[in-house]
Design a protein around this motif. Structure first.
Motif, PDB file in Angstrom:
ATOM      1  N   GLY A 149      -6.336  -3.289  -3.519  1.00 36.38           N
ATOM      2  CA  GLY A 149      -6.323  -2.102  -2.666  1.00 36.38           C
ATOM      3  C   GLY A 149      -7.058  -0.943  -3.302  1.00 36.38           C
ATOM      4  N   LEU A 150      -6.971  -0.870  -4.648  1.00 36.35           N
ATOM      5  CA  LEU A 150      -7.730   0.161  -5.360  1.00 36.35           C
ATOM      6  C   LEU A 150      -9.215   0.008  -5.061  1.00 36.35           C
ATOM      7  CD1 LEU A 150      -7.280   1.160  -9.079  1.00 36.35           C
ATOM      8  CD2 LEU A 150      -9.531   0.681  -8.183  1.00 36.35           C
ATOM      9  N   LEU A 151      -9.696  -1.236  -5.129  1.00 32.88           N
ATOM     10  CA  LEU A 151     -11.110  -1.475  -4.875  1.00 32.88           C
ATOM     11  C   LEU A 151     -11.474  -1.116  -3.439  1.00 32.88           C
ATOM     12  CD1 LEU A 151     -13.794  -2.534  -5.968  1.00 32.88           C
ATOM     13  CD2 LEU A 151     -13.093  -4.835  -5.252  1.00 32.88           C
ATOM     14  N   VAL A 152     -10.631  -1.549  -2.477  1.00 32.35           N
ATOM     15  CA  VAL A 152     -10.879  -1.223  -1.073  1.00 32.35           C
ATOM     16  C   VAL A 152     -10.874   0.298  -0.878  1.00 32.35           C
ATOM     17  CG1 VAL A 152      -9.938  -1.377   1.267  1.00 32.35           C
ATOM     18  CG2 VAL A 152      -9.968  -3.404  -0.195  1.00 32.35           C
ATOM     19  N   GLY A 189      -9.784   6.095   3.094  1.00 31.99           N
ATOM     20  CA  GLY A 189      -9.641   5.016   2.118  1.00 31.99           C
ATOM     21  C   GLY A 189      -8.205   4.573   1.968  1.00 31.99           C
ATOM     22  N   ILE A 190      -7.279   5.537   2.012  1.00 32.28           N
ATOM     23  CA  ILE A 190      -5.855   5.218   1.892  1.00 32.28           C
ATOM     24  C   ILE A 190      -5.385   4.375   3.076  1.00 32.28           C
ATOM     25  CG2 ILE A 190      -3.548   6.246   2.010  1.00 32.28           C
ATOM     26  CD1 ILE A 190      -4.702   8.588   0.343  1.00 32.28           C
ATOM     27  N   ILE A 191      -5.768   4.758   4.288  1.00 28.63           N
ATOM     28  CA  ILE A 191      -5.324   4.042   5.488  1.00 28.63           C
ATOM     29  C   ILE A 191      -5.819   2.593   5.486  1.00 28.63           C
ATOM     30  CG2 ILE A 191      -5.551   3.920   8.001  1.00 28.63           C
ATOM     31  CD1 ILE A 191      -5.675   7.020   7.975  1.00 28.63           C
ATOM     32  N   VAL A 244       4.017   1.408   5.473  1.00 32.13           N
ATOM     33  CA  VAL A 244       3.184   2.611   5.523  1.00 32.13           C
ATOM     34  C   VAL A 244       4.000   3.834   5.121  1.00 32.13           C
ATOM     35  CG1 VAL A 244       1.939   4.169   7.075  1.00 32.13           C
ATOM     36  CG2 VAL A 244       1.544   1.704   7.210  1.00 32.13           C
ATOM     37  N   GLY A 245       5.257   3.881   5.584  1.00 33.41           N
ATOM     38  CA  GLY A 245       6.091   5.024   5.248  1.00 33.41           C
ATOM     39  C   GLY A 245       6.304   5.162   3.749  1.00 33.41           C
ATOM     40  N   PHE A 246       6.677   4.048   3.111  1.00 27.41           N
ATOM     41  CA  PHE A 246       6.896   4.098   1.670  1.00 27.41           C
ATOM     42  C   PHE A 246       5.578   4.321   0.924  1.00 27.41           C
ATOM     43  CE2 PHE A 246      10.698   1.277   2.660  1.00 27.41           C
ATOM     44  CZ  PHE A 246      11.593   2.338   2.601  1.00 27.41           C
ATOM     45  N   SER A 247       4.540   3.693   1.406  1.00 29.01           N
ATOM     46  CA  SER A 247       3.243   3.856   0.751  1.00 29.01           C
ATOM     47  C   SER A 247       2.724   5.280   0.892  1.00 29.01           C
ATOM     48  CB  SER A 247       2.221   2.877   1.339  1.00 29.01           C
ATOM     49  OG  SER A 247       2.615   1.543   1.115  1.00 29.01           O
TER      50      SER A 247
END
Length: 387
Positions: free
Chosen positions: A270-273, A297-299, A332-335
Motif C-alpha cells: 500500500g505504501l508503494l501504491v 493516494g490514501i483512498i 476505511v474507518g480505522f484506516s
C-alpha cells in the motif's frame, strides 16, 4: 603481512568500504591500538572498486607497514559496487577466524568496543554480540531528526514484521561465532546483514552491548533511496523465509507474528501504491497541491489494502456484498485514523521542517500503517487479538 598469519587466526574483522580513503588507515591503526595482543587477528577490507582508490590506499598501507601493526590486514578488490551485505559475505568467505566481527570504516563504530564483542563470544559463550545504539546505555550522536526517524522506523518494521526481539537488529557493528552460519544460504540484499543473520539463526544466544554511535565527520553517508528500496526487498524476502519455516507452527505467539507480518507486508504494498499515486497526481498529471494528491493516494491504497488483507492476511474469501461492504466501511474507518496521522505528519514535515515531499510521504505512510492492525483484526475481521 604480519607474522600472525603463521598462527591460527582466532578473530576476523570484516570492514566493507566504498570511498573511505579519508578514514580507512586511521581506522586500521585504531583497531590495532585496542586489540588484545594474545589473540591472533586478521582484518579483511572488502573494497567495492572505490573511485577514490580506497583499496589501493589499503594495499599501500599493508606494504609500507609490514610486520609493524600487530595483526594481519588483507584487502579484497571487488570489480563493481555490489552492496554492503554481499561485501560482508565475501569477507566472511575469505576469512578464517572462529569469531567474526563486522564494522564500518568511518569511525561511527568505535574500535575500542571490539574487545567487548569478542569477549562475549569467546568467554561468555554467546553466539552473536551486537554493539547496540538502542539498548540501555546506548545512544546516537550527530544524527538529524529525519535520520533518527528513518532508523527507528526501519527498526520497528523489522521487529514487527520479522519477529526479532533485539533492540538494535539494524546495527552494522556486531560479532558472531562462525559455526552458526553453517548450512545457511544468504540473500545478501541491501545493507543490513545482521538482520538476515538474526532471522535465519533463530535460537542463537544474543548479547547486546551499549555504545554511542557517532556520525561520520569525513566522507559522505551511503543512505539514499536505493538503500531504502533494498531494505524493503530484504524484509520481504526474510518475511517469506520466516513464513515458509513456520507454516505448521502451533504457537499462538508465532501465528500472531505471522499474521502481523502479512498485514505489514500488505501495508508495504500500500505504501508503494500510495506513493506512486500521490506523486502521479502531485507532479505528473495536473499538479495537485500535495495535500490533495496525498489524499487521493490514501483512498486508492486503502482499497487495495482492504482486498489484500481480506484475502491473504485474514484468509476471508466470503465476498457477499453486504458483509464485504460492512467490512470495507470499518476498514476505511480505522484506516482513516492512520490517514489523519499521515496527513498531519506530511504537513508538519514539509511545511515546518522542509522535508522533501517524497521522503515525508514515505515516512508518514509507514508510521500511519502501524496503527491499523489490531483494530482491523478485532473489529473488521472478527478475530481475537491474540490468535
Amino acid at each position: 603481512m604480519s607474522d600472525l598469519k603463521q598462527n591460527e587466526v582466532q578473530v576476523s574483522i570484516i570492514i566493507p568500504t566504498y570511498n573511505e580513503s579519508e578514514n580507512i588507515i586511521q581506522v586500521l591503526k585504531t583497531i590495532g591500538d585496542h586489540l588484545p595482543k594474545d589473540i591472533a587477528t586478521e582484518a579483511i577490507v572488502v573494497d567495492d572498486n572505490s573511485p577514490d582508490g580506497t583499496g589501493k590506499v589499503v594495499e599501500d598501507y599493508i606494504n609500507d607497514t609490514q610486520n609493524k601493526i600487530g595483526y594481519t590486514v588483507d584487502v579484497i578488490h571487488r570489480k563493481t559496487k555490489s552492496g554492503l551485505s554481499s561485501a560482508i559475505l565475501d569477507g566472511i568467505q575469505h576469512s578464517s577466524g572462529e569469531t567474526v566481527v563486522v564494522m564500518d570504516s568511518d569511525f561511527s563504530h568505535p574500535p575500542k568496543i571490539i574487545p567487548q564483542l569478542v569477549e562475549e563470544i569467546k568467554i561468555s559463550k554467546y553466539d552473536i554480540a551486537i554493539a547496540s545504539r538502542y539498548t540501555e546505555g546506548g545512544e546516537v550522536s550527530g544524527w538529524s531528526t529525519k535520520r533518527k526517524l528513518i532508523s527507528k522506523t526501519a527498526k520497528g518494521i523489522a521487529k514487527a514484521g520479522l519477529g526479532v526481539n533485539e533492540s538494535d537488529p539494524m546495527s552494522g557493528f556486531f560479532a558472531f561465532r562462525r559455526k552458526i552460519l553453517e548450512g545457511i544460504k544468504f540473500d545478501a540484499i541491501g545493507y543490513k546483514m545482521l538482520l538476515e543473520i538474526l532471522v535465519k539463526t533463530k535460537g542463537a544466544k544474543v548479547k547486546e552491548i551499549p555504545y554511542t554511535f557517532t556520525d561520520r565527520t569525513r566522507g559522505s553517508s551511503k543512505l539514499d533511496s536505493s538503500t531504502m528500496f533494498d531494505y524493503v526487498r530484504s524484509v520481504w524476502k526474510l518475511y517469506r523465509y520466516g513464513h515458509t519455516a513456520k507454516v505448521s507452527e502451533p504457537r499462538t505467539s508465532i501465528r500472531f507474528i505471522s499474521k502481523a507480518g502479512r498485514f505489514y507486508t500488505v501495508g508495504a504494498s500500500g505504501l508503494l501504491v500510495n506513493y506512486l499515486v500521490s506523486l502521479l497526481f502531485a507532479d505528473a498529471i495536473i499538479n495537485f497541491w500535495y495535500i490533495h494528491a496525498t489524499t487521493i493516494g490514501i483512498i486508492v491504497s486503502m482499497s487495495s489494502n482492504f482486498i489484500l488483507n481480506k484475502i491473504w492476511t485474514f484468509e476471508d474469501r466470503n465476498f457477499e456484498a453486504k458483509k464485504t461492504l460492512a467490512q470495507y466501511g470499518k476498514f476505511v474507518g480505522f484506516s482513516s485514523l492512520g490517514a489523519l496521522i499521515q496527513l498531519g505528519m506530511v504537513y508538519v514535515m514539509v511545511d515546518n521542517y522542509q522535508f522533501a515531499y517524497s521522503l515525508a510521504l514515505m515516512l508518514a505512510v509507514i508510521i500511519a500503517a502501524s496503527s491499523n492492525f489490531i483494530l482491523n483484526k478485532k473489529w473488521t475481521f472478527k478475530e481475537k487479538v491474540w490468535s
